[in-house]
Design a protein around this motif. Structure first.
Motif, PDB file in Angstrom:
ATOM      1  N   ALA A  63      39.381  54.758  47.580  1.00 13.03           N
ATOM      2  CA  ALA A  63      39.267  56.000  48.348  1.00 13.03           C
ATOM      3  C   ALA A  63      40.025  55.921  49.675  1.00 13.03           C
ATOM      4  CB  ALA A  63      37.801  56.328  48.601  1.00 13.03           C
ATOM      5  N   GLY A  64      40.602  54.759  49.963  1.00 14.04           N
ATOM      6  CA  GLY A  64      41.338  54.596  51.211  1.00 14.04           C
ATOM      7  C   GLY A  64      40.446  54.373  52.408  1.00 14.04           C
ATOM      8  N   GLU A  65      39.171  54.117  52.175  1.00 17.31           N
ATOM      9  CA  GLU A  65      38.224  53.918  53.270  1.00 17.31           C
ATOM     10  C   GLU A  65      38.165  52.462  53.719  1.00 17.31           C
ATOM     11  OE1 GLU A  65      34.613  55.298  51.609  1.00 17.31           O
ATOM     12  OE2 GLU A  65      35.228  57.408  51.506  1.00 17.31           O
ATOM     13  N   ALA A  66      38.775  51.575  52.957  1.00 14.83           N
ATOM     14  CA  ALA A  66      38.809  50.157  53.307  1.00 14.83           C
ATOM     15  C   ALA A  66      40.124  49.565  52.835  1.00 14.83           C
ATOM     16  CB  ALA A  66      37.634  49.412  52.677  1.00 14.83           C
ATOM     17  N   SER A  67      40.529  48.484  53.482  1.00 15.14           N
ATOM     18  CA  SER A  67      41.783  47.832  53.093  1.00 15.14           C
ATOM     19  C   SER A  67      41.545  46.912  51.902  1.00 15.14           C
ATOM     20  CB  SER A  67      42.334  47.016  54.262  1.00 15.14           C
ATOM     21  OG  SER A  67      41.517  45.878  54.509  1.00 15.14           O
ATOM     22  N   LEU A  68      42.636  46.432  51.327  1.00 18.83           N
ATOM     23  CA  LEU A  68      42.546  45.516  50.190  1.00 18.83           C
ATOM     24  C   LEU A  68      41.810  44.227  50.555  1.00 18.83           C
ATOM     25  CD1 LEU A  68      46.038  45.826  48.461  1.00 18.83           C
ATOM     26  CD2 LEU A  68      43.805  46.383  47.460  1.00 18.83           C
ATOM     27  N   MET A  69      41.740  43.923  51.851  1.00 15.04           N
ATOM     28  CA  MET A  69      41.053  42.709  52.286  1.00 15.04           C
ATOM     29  C   MET A  69      39.572  42.738  51.918  1.00 15.04           C
ATOM     30  SD  MET A  69      43.164  40.607  53.347  1.00 15.04           S
ATOM     31  CE  MET A  69      41.974  39.418  53.954  1.00 15.04           C
ATOM     32  N   ALA A  70      39.048  43.945  51.691  1.00 14.73           N
ATOM     33  CA  ALA A  70      37.639  44.060  51.295  1.00 14.73           C
ATOM     34  C   ALA A  70      37.404  43.405  49.931  1.00 14.73           C
ATOM     35  CB  ALA A  70      37.228  45.526  51.252  1.00 14.73           C
ATOM     36  N   LEU A  71      38.485  43.273  49.156  1.00 15.85           N
ATOM     37  CA  LEU A  71      38.379  42.663  47.831  1.00 15.85           C
ATOM     38  C   LEU A  71      38.745  41.179  47.841  1.00 15.85           C
ATOM     39  CD1 LEU A  71      39.952  45.486  45.619  1.00 15.85           C
ATOM     40  CD2 LEU A  71      37.554  45.118  46.223  1.00 15.85           C
ATOM     41  N   ALA A  72      38.969  40.618  49.029  1.00 11.27           N
ATOM     42  CA  ALA A  72      39.343  39.204  49.134  1.00 11.27           C
ATOM     43  C   ALA A  72      38.327  38.276  48.468  1.00 11.27           C
ATOM     44  CB  ALA A  72      39.547  38.823  50.603  1.00 11.27           C
ATOM     45  N   PRO A  73      37.010  38.501  48.655  1.00 12.51           N
ATOM     46  CA  PRO A  73      36.046  37.624  47.983  1.00 12.51           C
ATOM     47  C   PRO A  73      36.206  37.618  46.464  1.00 12.51           C
ATOM     48  CG  PRO A  73      34.952  38.878  49.708  1.00 12.51           C
ATOM     49  CD  PRO A  73      36.329  39.459  49.564  1.00 12.51           C
ATOM     50  N   LEU A  74      36.480  38.777  45.883  1.00 10.10           N
ATOM     51  CA  LEU A  74      36.677  38.850  44.443  1.00 10.10           C
ATOM     52  C   LEU A  74      37.897  38.037  44.033  1.00 10.10           C
ATOM     53  CD1 LEU A  74      36.055  39.957  41.640  1.00 10.10           C
ATOM     54  CD2 LEU A  74      37.362  42.014  42.218  1.00 10.10           C
ATOM     55  N   GLY A  75      38.979  38.163  44.800  1.00 15.95           N
ATOM     56  CA  GLY A  75      40.192  37.398  44.509  1.00 15.95           C
ATOM     57  C   GLY A  75      39.944  35.901  44.570  1.00 15.95           C
ATOM     58  N   TRP A  76      39.231  35.454  45.597  1.00 17.04           N
ATOM     59  CA  TRP A  76      38.941  34.024  45.731  1.00 17.04           C
ATOM     60  C   TRP A  76      38.063  33.523  44.584  1.00 17.04           C
ATOM     61  CZ3 TRP A  76      41.912  31.109  48.334  1.00 17.04           C
ATOM     62  CH2 TRP A  76      42.463  31.504  49.550  1.00 17.04           C
ATOM     63  N   LEU A  77      37.104  34.346  44.182  1.00 15.02           N
ATOM     64  CA  LEU A  77      36.205  33.940  43.097  1.00 15.02           C
ATOM     65  C   LEU A  77      36.930  33.876  41.761  1.00 15.02           C
ATOM     66  CD1 LEU A  77      32.990  35.887  44.167  1.00 15.02           C
ATOM     67  CD2 LEU A  77      33.348  33.403  44.218  1.00 15.02           C
ATOM     68  N   LEU A  78      37.893  34.760  41.547  1.00 11.95           N
ATOM     69  CA  LEU A  78      38.698  34.688  40.318  1.00 11.95           C
ATOM     70  C   LEU A  78      39.541  33.412  40.320  1.00 11.95           C
ATOM     71  CD1 LEU A  78      39.824  38.416  39.924  1.00 11.95           C
ATOM     72  CD2 LEU A  78      38.216  37.162  38.480  1.00 11.95           C
ATOM     73  N   LEU A  79      40.067  33.052  41.486  1.00  7.50           N
ATOM     74  CA  LEU A  79      40.801  31.786  41.594  1.00  7.50           C
ATOM     75  C   LEU A  79      39.868  30.599  41.361  1.00  7.50           C
ATOM     76  CD1 LEU A  79      43.177  32.347  44.669  1.00  7.50           C
ATOM     77  CD2 LEU A  79      43.842  31.990  42.280  1.00  7.50           C
ATOM     78  N   THR A  80      38.642  30.726  41.875  1.00  4.52           N
ATOM     79  CA  THR A  80      37.653  29.665  41.705  1.00  4.52           C
ATOM     80  C   THR A  80      37.385  29.392  40.240  1.00  4.52           C
ATOM     81  OG1 THR A  80      36.515  30.151  43.797  1.00  4.52           O
ATOM     82  CG2 THR A  80      35.247  29.003  42.107  1.00  4.52           C
ATOM     83  N   THR A  81      37.083  30.444  39.500  1.00  9.93           N
ATOM     84  CA  THR A  81      36.746  30.246  38.086  1.00  9.93           C
ATOM     85  C   THR A  81      37.945  29.795  37.267  1.00  9.93           C
ATOM     86  OG1 THR A  81      35.444  31.218  36.300  1.00  9.93           O
ATOM     87  CG2 THR A  81      37.185  32.601  37.204  1.00  9.93           C
ATOM     88  N   THR A  82      39.155  30.203  37.684  1.00 12.16           N
ATOM     89  CA  THR A  82      40.362  29.733  37.007  1.00 12.16           C
ATOM     90  C   THR A  82      40.467  28.215  37.126  1.00 12.16           C
ATOM     91  OG1 THR A  82      41.546  31.804  37.422  1.00 12.16           O
ATOM     92  CG2 THR A  82      42.880  29.871  36.922  1.00 12.16           C
ATOM     93  N   GLY A  83      40.266  27.716  38.342  1.00 11.70           N
ATOM     94  CA  GLY A  83      40.342  26.278  38.564  1.00 11.70           C
ATOM     95  C   GLY A  83      39.241  25.517  37.858  1.00 11.70           C
ATOM     96  N   LEU A  84      38.020  26.031  37.950  1.00  6.96           N
ATOM     97  CA  LEU A  84      36.881  25.328  37.358  1.00  6.96           C
ATOM     98  C   LEU A  84      36.962  25.297  35.843  1.00  6.96           C
ATOM     99  CD1 LEU A  84      33.919  26.661  39.543  1.00  6.96           C
ATOM    100  CD2 LEU A  84      35.126  24.488  39.757  1.00  6.96           C
ATOM    101  N   TYR A  85      37.266  26.453  35.239  1.00 11.29           N
ATOM    102  CA  TYR A  85      37.296  26.499  33.775  1.00 11.29           C
ATOM    103  C   TYR A  85      38.478  25.693  33.235  1.00 11.29           C
ATOM    104  CZ  TYR A  85      36.436  28.159  29.084  1.00 11.29           C
ATOM    105  OH  TYR A  85      36.130  28.201  27.746  1.00 11.29           O
ATOM    106  N   ALA A  86      39.660  25.938  33.792  1.00 14.32           N
ATOM    107  CA  ALA A  86      40.839  25.217  33.308  1.00 14.32           C
ATOM    108  C   ALA A  86      40.685  23.717  33.534  1.00 14.32           C
ATOM    109  CB  ALA A  86      42.097  25.737  34.009  1.00 14.32           C
ATOM    110  N   GLY A  87      40.164  23.340  34.691  1.00 16.51           N
ATOM    111  CA  GLY A  87      39.955  21.920  34.966  1.00 16.51           C
ATOM    112  C   GLY A  87      38.951  21.299  34.007  1.00 16.51           C
ATOM    113  N   GLY A  88      37.901  22.055  33.701  1.00 16.76           N
ATOM    114  CA  GLY A  88      36.885  21.554  32.791  1.00 16.76           C
ATOM    115  C   GLY A  88      37.424  21.309  31.390  1.00 16.76           C
ATOM    116  N   VAL A  89      38.215  22.241  30.864  1.00 18.06           N
ATOM    117  CA  VAL A  89      38.726  22.057  29.498  1.00 18.06           C
ATOM    118  C   VAL A  89      39.821  20.996  29.448  1.00 18.06           C
ATOM    119  CG1 VAL A  89      38.072  24.349  28.696  1.00 18.06           C
ATOM    120  CG2 VAL A  89      40.314  24.037  29.721  1.00 18.06           C
ATOM    121  N   VAL A  90      40.537  20.800  30.552  1.00 19.07           N
ATOM    122  CA  VAL A  90      41.518  19.709  30.585  1.00 19.07           C
ATOM    123  C   VAL A  90      40.789  18.367  30.457  1.00 19.07           C
ATOM    124  CG1 VAL A  90      43.149  18.448  32.045  1.00 19.07           C
ATOM    125  CG2 VAL A  90      43.312  20.932  31.876  1.00 19.07           C
ATOM    126  N   PHE A  91      39.691  18.237  31.213  1.00 21.62           N
ATOM    127  CA  PHE A  91      38.931  16.980  31.131  1.00 21.62           C
ATOM    128  C   PHE A  91      38.265  16.808  29.773  1.00 21.62           C
ATOM    129  CE2 PHE A  91      39.206  16.364  35.766  1.00 21.62           C
ATOM    130  CZ  PHE A  91      39.434  14.983  35.775  1.00 21.62           C
TER     131      PHE A  91
END
Length: 310
Positions: free
Chosen positions: A48-76
């Motif tokens: 709606a233009g009421e907030a900047s994309l930075m409001a979604l930063a936590p979601l972006g970090w969490l997607l990166l988190t799960t990428t690392g955790l899941y990929a790292g887990g299956v590699v091991f």
């Protein structure tokens, strides 16, 4: 083969170790947790233009988190199974020599550490959850998967913790949404149980157990309709799709527990995680959000044609 071709082959082998198709199922966990935490309002504000994309930063970090955790887990998983794979699956990257054991260990370690560091950008609670998921994954890879009862529960805890990572975008809601982790725990226990026979074939009793757990999962999702903040009407189409994808495959693997049939059931089970997450997310955030989560499915199916899922 020239140097460039060798390097390209090696990079592809290491990418295979991370099972990209499966990683998208972990993204779906985060998107579900994010919706359950009431964070759909953040997305609406940005649109709606009421907030900047930075409001979604936590979601972006969490997607990166799960990428690392899941990929790292299956590699091991492949690191710890290197000797067994040399006998049962010699075509896998490590036993075939296309990826080295040392290189895979470094890759898996880097992914897990990166996942925890990404979670720390959201909150201390997120980082602690990420550490817990990483430890659970390593315990499963190292020996938990060989335990008849604890193994499936161990793997389920990894997925349940992953969902709670999504909820940690609003840490105050974790005490009120923790029970949602029980659904992926039960479902992954079902998939893990039936996967026991994907190499040499399984038992009908295991298939029956998986079907019972799948029934519990479906009942659990429908039971969310009793919550005041959950719209079961929006979730029903996704629930029906989920049931249509997993039940026939599980029934077939129960009736005919050959290795090939079981591998197909496991593949359906893993990819259907996205549908399950979409079903639950739709109830919390509406059918449009559920459809967005579901869009991960065709991408995951496409990647499953290029990379191993099991």
């Amino acid at each position: 083969m020239n140097t460039t071709s060798v390097q390209s082959t090696s990079l592809w082998a290491y990418l295979q170790l991370t099972r990209p198709a499966n990683v998208l199922t972990a993204w779906a966990d985060i998107l579900l947790g994010y919706a359950a935490a009431g964070q759909i309002t953040q997305i609406q504000s940005v649109l709606a233009g009421e907030a900047s994309l930075m409001a979604l930063a936590p979601l972006g970090w969490l997607l990166l988190t799960t990428t690392g955790l899941y990929a790292g887990g299956v590699v091991f998983n492949d690191v710890f199974d290197a000797e067994l794979d040399a006998i049962e699956r010699p075509e896998r990257p490590i036993p075939s020599g296309r990826a080295s054991l040392r290189g895979a260990t470094l890759l898996g370690s880097g992914l897990l550490v990166g996942g925890v560091l990404a979670a720390a950008q959201v909150s201390l609670i997120s980082a602690l959850l990420a550490i817990g998921v990483a430890i659970a994954a390593l315990l499963y890879d190292r020996g938990g998967k060989h335990q008849n009862i604890l193994g499936p529960i161990n793997m389920g805890l990894c997925r349940g913790g992953n969902l709670l990572l999504g909820v940690s975008a609003a840490t105050a809601l974790l005490p009120n949404r923790w029970f949602l982790a029980l659904i992926p725990i039960a479902y992954i226990a079902a998939v893990t149980a039936i996967s026991r026979g994907e190499v040499q074939g399984g038992k009908r009793e295991t298939g029956i157990l998986a079907l019972v757990l799948a029934g519990m999962v479906l009942s659990g999702i429908l039971g969310l309709g009793f919550l005041p903040m959950y719209d079961l009407t929006a979730a029903i189409p996704f629930v029906l799709l989920f049931a249509g994808l997993i039940l026939p495959a599980f029934v077939k693997a129960t009736i005919d527990p050959r290795a090939e049939t079981i591998r197909n059931a496991v593949r359906s089970g893993v990819l259907s995680l996205i549908v399950m997450d979409a079903a639950i997310a739709a109830g919390f955030a509406g059918w449009i959000y559920g459809a967005i989560v579901l869009l991960l499915l065709p991408v995951s199916i496409f990647l499953a044609r290029l990379f191993a899922v099991t």
